[in-house]
Design a protein around this motif. Structure first.
Motif, PDB file in Angstrom:
ATOM      1  N   GLU A  48       0.797  -1.227   0.000  1.00 49.96           N
ATOM      2  CA  GLU A  48       0.000   0.000   0.000  1.00 49.96           C
ATOM      3  C   GLU A  48       0.830   1.277   0.000  1.00 49.96           C
ATOM      4  O   GLU A  48       0.375   2.302  -0.498  1.00 49.96           O
ATOM      5  N   ILE A  49       2.031   1.228   0.565  1.00 51.99           N
ATOM      6  CA  ILE A  49       2.881   2.425   0.597  1.00 51.99           C
ATOM      7  C   ILE A  49       3.987   2.330  -0.443  1.00 51.99           C
ATOM      8  O   ILE A  49       4.443   3.327  -0.963  1.00 51.99           O
ATOM      9  N   GLU A  87      11.574  10.144   0.477  1.00 53.19           N
ATOM     10  CA  GLU A  87      11.777   8.827  -0.134  1.00 53.19           C
ATOM     11  C   GLU A  87      10.485   8.001  -0.076  1.00 53.19           C
ATOM     12  O   GLU A  87      10.122   7.335  -1.047  1.00 53.19           O
ATOM     13  N   VAL A  88       9.789   8.070   1.048  1.00 55.60           N
ATOM     14  CA  VAL A  88       8.529   7.334   1.183  1.00 55.60           C
ATOM     15  C   VAL A  88       7.530   7.826   0.142  1.00 55.60           C
ATOM     16  O   VAL A  88       6.858   7.028  -0.515  1.00 55.60           O
ATOM     17  N   GLN A  89       7.430   9.143  -0.047  1.00 54.38           N
ATOM     18  CA  GLN A  89       6.521   9.708  -1.049  1.00 54.38           C
ATOM     19  C   GLN A  89       6.869   9.206  -2.452  1.00 54.38           C
ATOM     20  O   GLN A  89       5.977   8.930  -3.257  1.00 54.38           O
ATOM     21  N   GLN A  90       8.147   9.095  -2.758  1.00 54.15           N
ATOM     22  CA  GLN A  90       8.557   8.608  -4.074  1.00 54.15           C
ATOM     23  C   GLN A  90       8.108   7.162  -4.280  1.00 54.15           C
ATOM     24  O   GLN A  90       7.589   6.810  -5.341  1.00 54.15           O
ATOM     25  N   PHE A  91       8.293   6.324  -3.271  1.00 50.89           N
ATOM     26  CA  PHE A  91       7.851   4.926  -3.376  1.00 50.89           C
ATOM     27  C   PHE A  91       6.330   4.846  -3.467  1.00 50.89           C
ATOM     28  O   PHE A  91       5.781   4.043  -4.215  1.00 50.89           O
ATOM     29  N   TYR A  92       5.652   5.695  -2.710  1.00 52.71           N
ATOM     30  CA  TYR A  92       4.183   5.679  -2.677  1.00 52.71           C
ATOM     31  C   TYR A  92       3.588   5.961  -4.060  1.00 52.71           C
ATOM     32  O   TYR A  92       2.566   5.387  -4.422  1.00 52.71           O
ATOM     33  N   SER A  93       4.252   6.803  -4.831  1.00 53.62           N
ATOM     34  CA  SER A  93       3.711   7.157  -6.155  1.00 53.62           C
ATOM     35  C   SER A  93       3.614   5.956  -7.095  1.00 53.62           C
ATOM     36  O   SER A  93       2.857   5.994  -8.065  1.00 53.62           O
ATOM     37  N   SER A  94       4.348   4.889  -6.800  1.00 55.74           N
ATOM     38  CA  SER A  94       4.267   3.694  -7.650  1.00 55.74           C
ATOM     39  C   SER A  94       3.925   2.433  -6.845  1.00 55.74           C
ATOM     40  O   SER A  94       4.243   1.319  -7.266  1.00 55.74           O
ATOM     41  N   ALA A  95       3.253   2.612  -5.715  1.00 49.65           N
ATOM     42  CA  ALA A  95       2.894   1.477  -4.861  1.00 49.65           C
ATOM     43  C   ALA A  95       1.915   0.543  -5.572  1.00 49.65           C
ATOM     44  O   ALA A  95       1.005   0.994  -6.277  1.00 49.65           O
ATOM     45  N   GLN A  96       2.100  -0.746  -5.373  1.00 48.87           N
ATOM     46  CA  GLN A  96       1.248  -1.764  -5.989  1.00 48.87           C
ATOM     47  C   GLN A  96      -0.234  -1.533  -5.676  1.00 48.87           C
ATOM     48  O   GLN A  96      -1.077  -1.599  -6.560  1.00 48.87           O
ATOM     49  N   ASP A  97      -0.555  -1.271  -4.419  1.00 52.17           N
ATOM     50  CA  ASP A  97      -1.943  -1.047  -4.009  1.00 52.17           C
ATOM     51  C   ASP A  97      -2.183   0.399  -3.589  1.00 52.17           C
ATOM     52  O   ASP A  97      -3.021   0.679  -2.737  1.00 52.17           O
ATOM     53  N   GLY A  98      -1.461   1.323  -4.207  1.00 53.34           N
ATOM     54  CA  GLY A  98      -1.615   2.735  -3.887  1.00 53.34           C
ATOM     55  C   GLY A  98      -3.014   3.250  -4.144  1.00 53.34           C
ATOM     56  O   GLY A  98      -3.441   4.244  -3.557  1.00 53.34           O
ATOM     57  N   TYR A  99      -3.758   2.558  -5.001  1.00 49.66           N
ATOM     58  CA  TYR A  99      -5.140   2.957  -5.297  1.00 49.66           C
ATOM     59  C   TYR A  99      -6.062   2.835  -4.084  1.00 49.66           C
ATOM     60  O   TYR A  99      -7.167   3.369  -4.078  1.00 49.66           O
ATOM     61  N   SER A 101      -5.707   4.219  -1.358  1.00 46.59           N
ATOM     62  CA  SER A 101      -5.749   5.503  -0.662  1.00 46.59           C
ATOM     63  C   SER A 101      -5.617   6.605  -1.710  1.00 46.59           C
ATOM     64  O   SER A 101      -5.244   6.352  -2.849  1.00 46.59           O
ATOM     65  N   THR A 102      -5.936   7.813  -1.314  1.00 47.04           N
ATOM     66  CA  THR A 102      -5.880   8.921  -2.265  1.00 47.04           C
ATOM     67  C   THR A 102      -4.624   9.766  -2.124  1.00 47.04           C
ATOM     68  O   THR A 102      -4.196  10.403  -3.077  1.00 47.04           O
ATOM     69  N   GLN A 103      -4.043   9.772  -0.937  1.00 50.19           N
ATOM     70  CA  GLN A 103      -2.839  10.567  -0.731  1.00 50.19           C
ATOM     71  C   GLN A 103      -2.161  10.125   0.557  1.00 50.19           C
ATOM     72  O   GLN A 103      -2.801   9.623   1.475  1.00 50.19           O
ATOM     73  N   LEU A 104      -0.855  10.337   0.613  1.00 50.78           N
ATOM     74  CA  LEU A 104      -0.062  10.028   1.792  1.00 50.78           C
ATOM     75  C   LEU A 104       0.510  11.335   2.323  1.00 50.78           C
ATOM     76  O   LEU A 104       1.079  12.112   1.555  1.00 50.78           O
ATOM     77  N   TYR A 105       0.347  11.567   3.611  1.00 54.42           N
ATOM     78  CA  TYR A 105       0.821  12.802   4.222  1.00 54.42           C
ATOM     79  C   TYR A 105       1.895  12.506   5.263  1.00 54.42           C
ATOM     80  O   TYR A 105       1.777  11.535   6.009  1.00 54.42           O
TER      81      TYR A 105
END
Length: 140
Positions: A48-49, A87-99, A101-105
């Protein structure tokens, strides 16, 4: 012994010859179940992240909280990540199940404390458990 359905109920029929073996088998199963639970928590974070599992600590159980509305319990775990928020934000942009959630803060603790009163009851409980853990262990 065989019951009315033809099922065996004698432990020796399947190779269990002592109470010690049953105890060792139960302990082995408990260890495997516990490890799978911790591994699944890490997998969820990775999926997810998007961060690599190698950047995550072993999950630490912090407690259980429940909703006031339906009393449903929720287990909370703490995982530390060795990456910084960029770095976490960069990984989150291509997360397998990133869909999922709508955004990571990345939010300072002071802001989380201010938001706590608007959280669902079980999440307020989870945050309270985290605060207790931080206060008792000095986790940053």
């Amino acid at each position: 012994m065989v019951d009315s359905m033809g099922l065996f109920h004698e432990p020796q029929e399947i190779g269990i010859t002592s109470d010690q073996y049953v105890k060792e088998l139960a302990e082995s199963i408990n260890i495997k179940v516990s490890q799978e639970m911790l591994d699944s928590i890490v997998r969820e974070v990775v999926e997810e992240i998007g961060v690599p599992a190698s950047s995550l600590s072993i999950p630490t159980f912090s407690g259980i909280s429940r909703r006031n509305l339906n009393l449903r319990p929720t287990a909370f775990f703490f995982i530390k990540c060795s990456l910084d928020s960029k770095e976490v934000q960069q990984f989150y942009s291509s997360a397998q199940d990133g869909y999922e959630s709508t955004q990571l803060y990345a939010v300072p603790m002071v802001e989380v404390e201010n938001m706590a009163s608007r959280m669902p009851s079980c999440h307020r409980g989870g945050f309270a458990l985290y605060k207790l853990m931080v206060d008792n262990r000095k986790i940053t």
